[in-house]
Write a protein that holds these residues in place. Structure first.
Motif, short mmCIF file in Angstrom:
data_model
loop_
_atom_site.label_atom_id
_atom_site.label_comp_id
_atom_site.label_asym_id
_atom_site.label_seq_id
_atom_site.Cartn_x
_atom_site.Cartn_y
_atom_site.Cartn_z
N GLU A 21 0.81 -1.22 0.00
CA GLU A 21 0.00 0.00 0.00
C GLU A 21 0.85 1.27 0.00
OE1 GLU A 21 -2.30 -0.55 3.55
OE2 GLU A 21 -3.28 -2.36 2.76
N GLY A 22 2.17 1.13 0.09
CA GLY A 22 3.05 2.29 0.11
C GLY A 22 3.02 3.05 1.42
N ARG A 23 2.70 2.35 2.52
CA ARG A 23 2.65 3.00 3.84
C ARG A 23 4.02 2.97 4.51
NH1 ARG A 23 -2.13 4.52 4.75
NH2 ARG A 23 -3.81 3.51 3.60
N LEU A 24 4.32 4.04 5.24
CA LEU A 24 5.57 4.12 5.99
C LEU A 24 5.44 3.21 7.22
CD1 LEU A 24 6.09 7.97 5.82
CD2 LEU A 24 7.20 6.21 4.45
N GLN A 25 6.25 2.15 7.24
CA GLN A 25 6.16 1.21 8.34
C GLN A 25 7.02 1.62 9.51
OE1 GLN A 25 5.42 -3.20 6.85
NE2 GLN A 25 7.18 -2.30 5.88
N GLY A 26 8.27 1.97 9.20
CA GLY A 26 9.19 2.33 10.27
C GLY A 26 9.21 1.26 11.34
N GLN A 27 8.88 1.64 12.56
CA GLN A 27 8.96 0.70 13.68
C GLN A 27 7.61 0.12 14.05
OE1 GLN A 27 11.45 2.46 16.75
NE2 GLN A 27 13.14 2.72 15.30
N LYS A 28 6.61 0.24 13.17
CA LYS A 28 5.35 -0.48 13.37
C LYS A 28 5.60 -1.95 13.00
CE LYS A 28 2.44 3.00 14.19
NZ LYS A 28 2.60 3.58 15.50
N THR A 95 12.76 5.12 12.25
CA THR A 95 11.38 5.48 12.61
C THR A 95 10.97 6.77 11.91
OG1 THR A 95 9.82 6.04 14.35
CG2 THR A 95 12.12 6.54 14.81
N PHE A 96 9.77 6.73 11.35
CA PHE A 96 9.21 7.92 10.70
C PHE A 96 8.32 8.70 11.66
CE2 PHE A 96 10.25 5.12 7.16
CZ PHE A 96 10.96 5.99 6.35
N GLY A 97 8.31 8.31 12.94
CA GLY A 97 7.58 9.05 13.96
C GLY A 97 6.10 9.17 13.64
N ALA A 98 5.60 10.41 13.66
CA ALA A 98 4.17 10.68 13.46
C ALA A 98 3.68 10.27 12.07
CB ALA A 98 3.89 12.17 13.70
N TRP A 99 4.58 10.07 11.14
CA TRP A 99 4.18 9.73 9.77
C TRP A 99 3.95 8.24 9.56
CZ3 TRP A 99 8.18 13.08 6.60
CH2 TRP A 99 7.90 14.45 6.81
N GLU A 100 4.31 7.41 10.52
CA GLU A 100 4.15 5.96 10.33
C GLU A 100 2.69 5.62 10.13
OE1 GLU A 100 6.39 3.74 13.26
OE2 GLU A 100 8.27 4.54 12.49
N GLY A 101 2.44 4.76 9.16
CA GLY A 101 1.08 4.37 8.80
C GLY A 101 0.50 5.19 7.65
N MET A 102 1.17 6.30 7.32
CA MET A 102 0.72 7.15 6.21
C MET A 102 1.47 6.78 4.93
SD MET A 102 0.81 10.79 8.29
CE MET A 102 -0.03 11.82 7.09
N THR A 103 0.87 7.09 3.78
CA THR A 103 1.59 7.01 2.51
C THR A 103 2.30 8.35 2.30
OG1 THR A 103 -0.25 7.89 1.23
CG2 THR A 103 -0.20 5.48 1.54
N TRP A 104 3.27 8.38 1.37
CA TRP A 104 3.93 9.67 1.09
C TRP A 104 2.93 10.68 0.56
CZ3 TRP A 104 7.77 10.99 3.64
CH2 TRP A 104 8.81 10.11 3.93
N LYS A 105 1.95 10.20 -0.23
CA LYS A 105 0.92 11.10 -0.75
C LYS A 105 0.16 11.76 0.41
CE LYS A 105 -3.01 11.19 -3.92
NZ LYS A 105 -3.90 10.38 -4.76
#
Length: 196
Positions: A21-28, A95-105
């Motif tokens: 889905e193109g989601r930022l996973q980071g540390q999720k 870690t992408f912090g607050a952005w985790e779970g979001m797509t770049w869009k």
């Protein structure tokens, strides 16, 4: 970095639904999907083809679910005990912090100014509550120094970029944007790297 350093066989975890889905996973902690499990088996076969003494290598993984699953599937695929490897907390993804779970869009829509700042300097930009690649390099450097024999590492795309910068001298701008393939093996030998 020491040019006579042991060889590293770096494997990025297989695909997850969030990758798809193109989601930022980071540390999720997201598990592999069906394709990701196939990619883990494929990485095992590629490792076996490029490292004839694969059973004598050290094996180390990030403690996240997707990397442990990848390691255990790839080890099983080449006839090794699935759990015969070490975990290293330092190998967790950036870690992408607050952005985790979001797509770049979604990030660009929600925080256009911050997204633009990151685009200008991906390596040094720190997302809100997150970490930069430069910070990740500081975390990864001691891992590399601790490697004393040829080693298989299963970790993450961001971690691979840190390894390429530290071990192979890939410049930060290039490293931040490199494709890191799933289901393949990144062989790091001396200052050189190649995909198998």
């Amino acid at each position: 970095m020491n040019p006579s350093r042991p060889k590293i066989y770096f494997i990025r975890h297989g695909e997850t639904d969030w990758n798809l889905e193109g989601r930022l996973q980071g540390q999720k902690d997201i598990p592999l999907n069906d394709l990701g499990r196939v990619q883990a088996e494929e990485a095992g076969r590629r490792l076996q083809s490029v490292a004839p003494h694969y059973e004598d290598l050290a094996y180390m993984a990030s403690p996240m679910l997707r990397t442990r699953e990848t390691m255990e599937i790839l080890r099983g695929a080449i006839g090794l005990h699935p759990e015969g490897y070490k975990l290293d907390e330092r190998l967790v993804e950036i870690t992408f912090g607050a952005w985790e779970g979001m797509t770049w869009k979604e990030v660009r829509k929600a925080e256009p100014q911050l997204a633009a700042l990151r685009e200008r300097d991906k390596w040094n930009y720190i997302p809100p509550g997150g970490e930069s690649y430069a910070m990740l390099v500081d975390r990864i450097h001691p891992v590399i120094e601790d490697i004393t024999r040829d080693t298989v590492i299963v970790a993450h795309g961001g971690v691979a970029r840190a390894f390429l910068a530290l071990c192979c001298g890939v410049n930060s701008r290039q490293a931040a944007s490199m494709d890191i393939w799933q289901g393949r093996v990144l062989v790091i030998e001396g200052r050189n790297h190649r995909w198998v």
